[in-house]
Design a protein around this motif. Structure first.
Motif, PDB file in Angstrom:
ATOM      1  N   SER A  45       8.389 -10.739  -4.813  1.00 48.32           N
ATOM      2  CA  SER A  45       8.041 -10.018  -5.037  1.00 48.32           C
ATOM      3  C   SER A  45       8.973  -9.042  -4.936  1.00 48.32           C
ATOM      4  O   SER A  45       9.789  -8.704  -4.850  1.00 48.32           O
ATOM      5  CB  SER A  45       7.055  -9.473  -4.901  1.00 48.32           C
ATOM      6  OG  SER A  45       5.685  -8.007  -4.585  1.00 48.32           O
ATOM      7  N   ASP A  46       8.438  -8.280  -6.029  1.00 46.17           N
ATOM      8  CA  ASP A  46       9.684  -6.650  -6.443  1.00 46.17           C
ATOM      9  C   ASP A  46       9.409  -5.101  -5.434  1.00 46.17           C
ATOM     10  O   ASP A  46       9.834  -4.292  -5.384  1.00 46.17           O
ATOM     11  CB  ASP A  46      10.042  -6.201  -7.490  1.00 46.17           C
ATOM     12  CG  ASP A  46       8.573  -5.993  -8.778  1.00 46.17           C
ATOM     13  OD1 ASP A  46       7.680  -6.294  -7.670  1.00 46.17           O
ATOM     14  OD2 ASP A  46       9.066  -5.805  -9.550  1.00 46.17           O
ATOM     15  N   CYS A  47       8.588  -6.042  -4.245  1.00 46.56           N
ATOM     16  CA  CYS A  47       7.543  -4.542  -3.752  1.00 46.56           C
ATOM     17  C   CYS A  47       8.577  -3.827  -3.172  1.00 46.56           C
ATOM     18  O   CYS A  47       9.583  -3.990  -2.518  1.00 46.56           O
ATOM     19  CB  CYS A  47       6.535  -5.027  -2.789  1.00 46.56           C
ATOM     20  SG  CYS A  47       5.601  -4.536  -1.589  1.00 46.56           S
ATOM     21  N   ASN A 105       4.016  -5.868 -11.933  1.00 48.48           N
ATOM     22  CA  ASN A 105       5.218  -5.664 -11.370  1.00 48.48           C
ATOM     23  C   ASN A 105       3.841  -4.665  -9.942  1.00 48.48           C
ATOM     24  O   ASN A 105       3.771  -3.632 -10.115  1.00 48.48           O
ATOM     25  CB  ASN A 105       6.556  -4.838 -12.182  1.00 48.48           C
ATOM     26  CG  ASN A 105       6.505  -6.051 -13.035  1.00 48.48           C
ATOM     27  OD1 ASN A 105       6.692  -6.672 -13.305  1.00 48.48           O
ATOM     28  ND2 ASN A 105       5.610  -5.660 -14.196  1.00 48.48           N
ATOM     29  N   GLU A 106       5.530  -4.672  -8.802  1.00 50.42           N
ATOM     30  CA  GLU A 106       5.176  -4.088  -7.756  1.00 50.42           C
ATOM     31  C   GLU A 106       6.625  -2.819  -7.575  1.00 50.42           C
ATOM     32  O   GLU A 106       6.602  -2.016  -5.910  1.00 50.42           O
ATOM     33  CB  GLU A 106       4.946  -4.039  -6.767  1.00 50.42           C
ATOM     34  CG  GLU A 106       3.055  -4.864  -7.085  1.00 50.42           C
ATOM     35  CD  GLU A 106       2.579  -3.186  -7.052  1.00 50.42           C
ATOM     36  OE1 GLU A 106       2.270  -2.341  -6.733  1.00 50.42           O
ATOM     37  OE2 GLU A 106       1.142  -4.002  -7.438  1.00 50.42           O
ATOM     38  N   GLY A 107       7.693  -3.208  -8.320  1.00 50.94           N
ATOM     39  CA  GLY A 107       8.431  -2.412  -8.060  1.00 50.94           C
ATOM     40  C   GLY A 107       9.140  -1.460  -9.196  1.00 50.94           C
ATOM     41  O   GLY A 107      10.332  -1.434  -9.356  1.00 50.94           O
ATOM     42  N   SER A 130       5.175  -2.960   8.935  1.00 50.79           N
ATOM     43  CA  SER A 130       5.747  -3.068   7.430  1.00 50.79           C
ATOM     44  C   SER A 130       5.022  -1.717   6.757  1.00 50.79           C
ATOM     45  O   SER A 130       6.626  -1.038   5.601  1.00 50.79           O
ATOM     46  CB  SER A 130       4.473  -3.925   6.830  1.00 50.79           C
ATOM     47  OG  SER A 130       5.645  -4.277   6.159  1.00 50.79           O
ATOM     48  N   MET A 131       4.249  -1.027   7.183  1.00 47.76           N
ATOM     49  CA  MET A 131       3.699   0.320   6.760  1.00 47.76           C
ATOM     50  C   MET A 131       4.777   0.535   7.074  1.00 47.76           C
ATOM     51  O   MET A 131       5.400   2.140   6.632  1.00 47.76           O
ATOM     52  CB  MET A 131       1.940   0.384   6.936  1.00 47.76           C
ATOM     53  CG  MET A 131       1.726  -0.276   6.391  1.00 47.76           C
ATOM     54  SD  MET A 131      -0.153  -0.104   6.419  1.00 47.76           S
ATOM     55  CE  MET A 131      -0.643   1.789   5.243  1.00 47.76           C
ATOM     56  N   ARG A 132       4.616   1.424   8.343  1.00 43.06           N
ATOM     57  CA  ARG A 132       5.612   2.343   8.953  1.00 43.06           C
ATOM     58  C   ARG A 132       7.121   2.189   8.166  1.00 43.06           C
ATOM     59  O   ARG A 132       7.942   3.112   8.059  1.00 43.06           O
ATOM     60  CB  ARG A 132       5.776   2.094  10.019  1.00 43.06           C
ATOM     61  CG  ARG A 132       6.593   2.995  11.083  1.00 43.06           C
ATOM     62  CD  ARG A 132       6.593   4.646  10.597  1.00 43.06           C
ATOM     63  NE  ARG A 132       7.578   5.785  11.245  1.00 43.06           N
ATOM     64  CZ  ARG A 132       7.210   6.236  11.869  1.00 43.06           C
ATOM     65  NH1 ARG A 132       6.321   6.257  13.323  1.00 43.06           N
ATOM     66  NH2 ARG A 132       8.179   7.509  12.567  1.00 43.06           N
ATOM     67  N   ARG A 133       7.351   0.747   8.101  1.00 41.33           N
ATOM     68  CA  ARG A 133       9.052   0.789   7.826  1.00 41.33           C
ATOM     69  C   ARG A 133       8.728   1.633   5.924  1.00 41.33           C
ATOM     70  O   ARG A 133      10.554   1.885   6.414  1.00 41.33           O
ATOM     71  CB  ARG A 133       9.412  -0.695   7.784  1.00 41.33           C
ATOM     72  CG  ARG A 133       9.921  -1.218   9.070  1.00 41.33           C
ATOM     73  CD  ARG A 133      10.332  -2.464   9.190  1.00 41.33           C
ATOM     74  NE  ARG A 133       9.840  -3.832   8.390  1.00 41.33           N
ATOM     75  CZ  ARG A 133       8.563  -4.158   8.973  1.00 41.33           C
ATOM     76  NH1 ARG A 133       8.949  -4.487  10.385  1.00 41.33           N
ATOM     77  NH2 ARG A 133       8.575  -4.792   8.674  1.00 41.33           N
ATOM     78  N   ALA A 145       0.734  -1.296  -0.534  1.00 43.10           N
ATOM     79  CA  ALA A 145      -0.036   0.234   0.315  1.00 43.10           C
ATOM     80  C   ALA A 145       0.651   1.740  -0.242  1.00 43.10           C
ATOM     81  O   ALA A 145       0.272   2.748  -1.284  1.00 43.10           O
ATOM     82  CB  ALA A 145      -0.923   0.242   1.105  1.00 43.10           C
ATOM     83  N   VAL A 146       2.044   1.350   0.545  1.00 46.03           N
ATOM     84  CA  VAL A 146       2.183   2.544   0.993  1.00 46.03           C
ATOM     85  C   VAL A 146       2.998   2.487  -0.382  1.00 46.03           C
ATOM     86  O   VAL A 146       3.351   3.442  -1.118  1.00 46.03           O
ATOM     87  CB  VAL A 146       3.275   2.499   2.192  1.00 46.03           C
ATOM     88  CG1 VAL A 146       4.946   3.179   2.020  1.00 46.03           C
ATOM     89  CG2 VAL A 146       2.803   2.089   3.445  1.00 46.03           C
ATOM     90  N   ASN A 147       3.885   2.022  -0.904  1.00 48.90           N
ATOM     91  CA  ASN A 147       5.257   1.518  -2.090  1.00 48.90           C
ATOM     92  C   ASN A 147       4.208   1.873  -2.973  1.00 48.90           C
ATOM     93  O   ASN A 147       5.077   2.598  -4.116  1.00 48.90           O
ATOM     94  CB  ASN A 147       6.120   0.362  -2.121  1.00 48.90           C
ATOM     95  CG  ASN A 147       7.056   0.352  -1.365  1.00 48.90           C
ATOM     96  OD1 ASN A 147       7.673   0.856   0.086  1.00 48.90           O
ATOM     97  ND2 ASN A 147       6.880  -1.263  -0.535  1.00 48.90           N
ATOM     98  N   GLY A 148       3.457   1.825  -3.322  1.00 45.93           N
ATOM     99  CA  GLY A 148       2.533   1.408  -4.745  1.00 45.93           C
ATOM    100  C   GLY A 148       1.821   2.495  -4.686  1.00 45.93           C
ATOM    101  O   GLY A 148       2.013   3.955  -6.181  1.00 45.93           O
TER     102      GLY A 148
END
Length: 352
Positions: free
Chosen positions: A208-210, A282-284, A124-127, A85-88
């Motif tokens: 995953s490439d998140c 892809n996510e990264g 995980s979101m915070r990191r 959610a954060v990275n996307g």
């Protein structure tokens, strides 16, 4: 908190909900923009001077995006629904040339969700937010009856600033430009597929490439001032976004098959299941279109990042053939060419 699972009381607006928000959510997302005296307000308050400072006084634009995440499973090799959610959201801002700054976090929790899982997701979101240099400054929490959601859904809104000297658009594409991708194709989609069912595949063999892309993109923008446009290749893979580029730019885009970076594990899974990696999520990963003269500088800038060591030039922009509408094609090592059409539907459901 004494409970081990989410109950309807956690969404009632009463004491249990107050405990959930204060002890589990706000404690993780604490930041200078949400001090204790503002923590229970209905909005986050951001001084306009901060936005002006981040745009370097150049009169830039405000960038804003929103997204929702309903992935199944919620934990997977390389990430989870929280980091996704954060990275996307960060990536959707970054590919427009924006510096991501602030995020919101809306949680829809299913009755029965283990609170231990919620804690892992929030951490995980915070990191991911810390890694991307953004702050999660406001949010909302709802609890629904068991069966009305699938464990947890997350909605985010992202805000950033685009300096006025950056004007990325598909309208900038020119014949002779080249396509650059920052790494291997289909890692996320293949990972989610491997996690589902019993395919006889080692569920840890593909990851995953998140990943947040803002640092890579900033380095690319500095190295390639003539860059035309960028897009992160999520649902529909690079086939979807490059077809959009071709149609919007009224050009032909030709991929070079032997230049596409593809991990052996992903290739093997695609062959086993009859999937095309061009359509895998892809996510990264992002694709940039830039002048050929800047291609090597762009590659060098990206390959300085460990996550982008497989960055490659994968194709070029051509004049559309008079008898054909703008298209995306792929040329193989033998010189034959095939049409890469817009995906009709999802190869894989709920990949983000």
């Amino acid at each position: 908190m004494t409970q081990e699972i989410i109950t309807l009381a956690h969404g009632s607006g009463g004491h249990a909900m107050q405990q959930l928000i204060e002890q589990e959510i706000m404690a993780v997302f604490a930041n200078p923009l949400a001090p204790a005296n503002q923590a229970t307000e209905d909005q986050a308050r951001v001084p306009l001077s901060l936005l002006q400072a981040h745009s370097n006084g150049m009169g830039g634009q405000l960038a804003m995006t929103t997204d929702s995440f309903v992935i199944d499973p919620i934990f997977f090799p390389g990430g989870d629904i929280g980091s996704l959610a954060v990275n996307g959201t960060v990536n959707d801002l970054a590919v427009g040339g924006a510096k991501p700054l602030y995020l919101s976090c809306g949680l829809i929790l299913e009755e029965g969700l283990p609170i231990s899982d919620l804690r892992k997701i929030l951490q995980s979101m915070r990191r991911a937010a810390d890694d991307a240099g953004v702050a999660i400054i406001t949010g909302d929490t709802k609890v629904v009856n068991k069966g009305c959601a699938d464990k947890i859904f997350i909605n985010t809104c992202g805000v950033g600033v685009i300096p006025s000297n950056i004007q990325l658009s598909v309208k900038n594409i020119r014949v002779g430009d080249v396509l650059l991708i920052n790494g291997s194709l289909g890692d996320h989609g293949a990972t989610i597929m491997a996690m589902r069912g019993d395919l006889g595949i080692d569920k840890g063999a593909i990851r995953s490439d998140c990943n947040g892309l803002n640092e890579q993109i900033q380095a690319l923008l500095e190295a390639c001032p003539g860059i035309r446009c960028m897009r992160d290749a999520t649902r529909g893979g690079i086939a979807a976004i490059l077809n959009e580029f071709a149609q919007s730019g009224k050009v032909k885009i030709q991929l070079k098959e032997d230049s596409l970076p593809l991990k052996a594990e992903v290739r093997g899974l695609c062959e086993l299941l009859g999937l095309d990696p061009l359509y895998l999520a892809n996510e990264g990963k992002f694709v940039a279109i830039l002048p050929e003269a800047e291609a090597q500088a762009g590659l060098t800038a990206l390959q300085s990042f460990s996550e982008a060591k497989n960055a490659a030039i994968i194709g070029r922009v051509l004049e559309p053939e008079t008898s054909m509408a703008p298209v995306l094609t792929m040329r193989n090592a033998f010189g034959s060419e095939r049409l890469i059409d817009v995906p009709y539907g999802e190869q894989l459901p709920r990949i983000c």
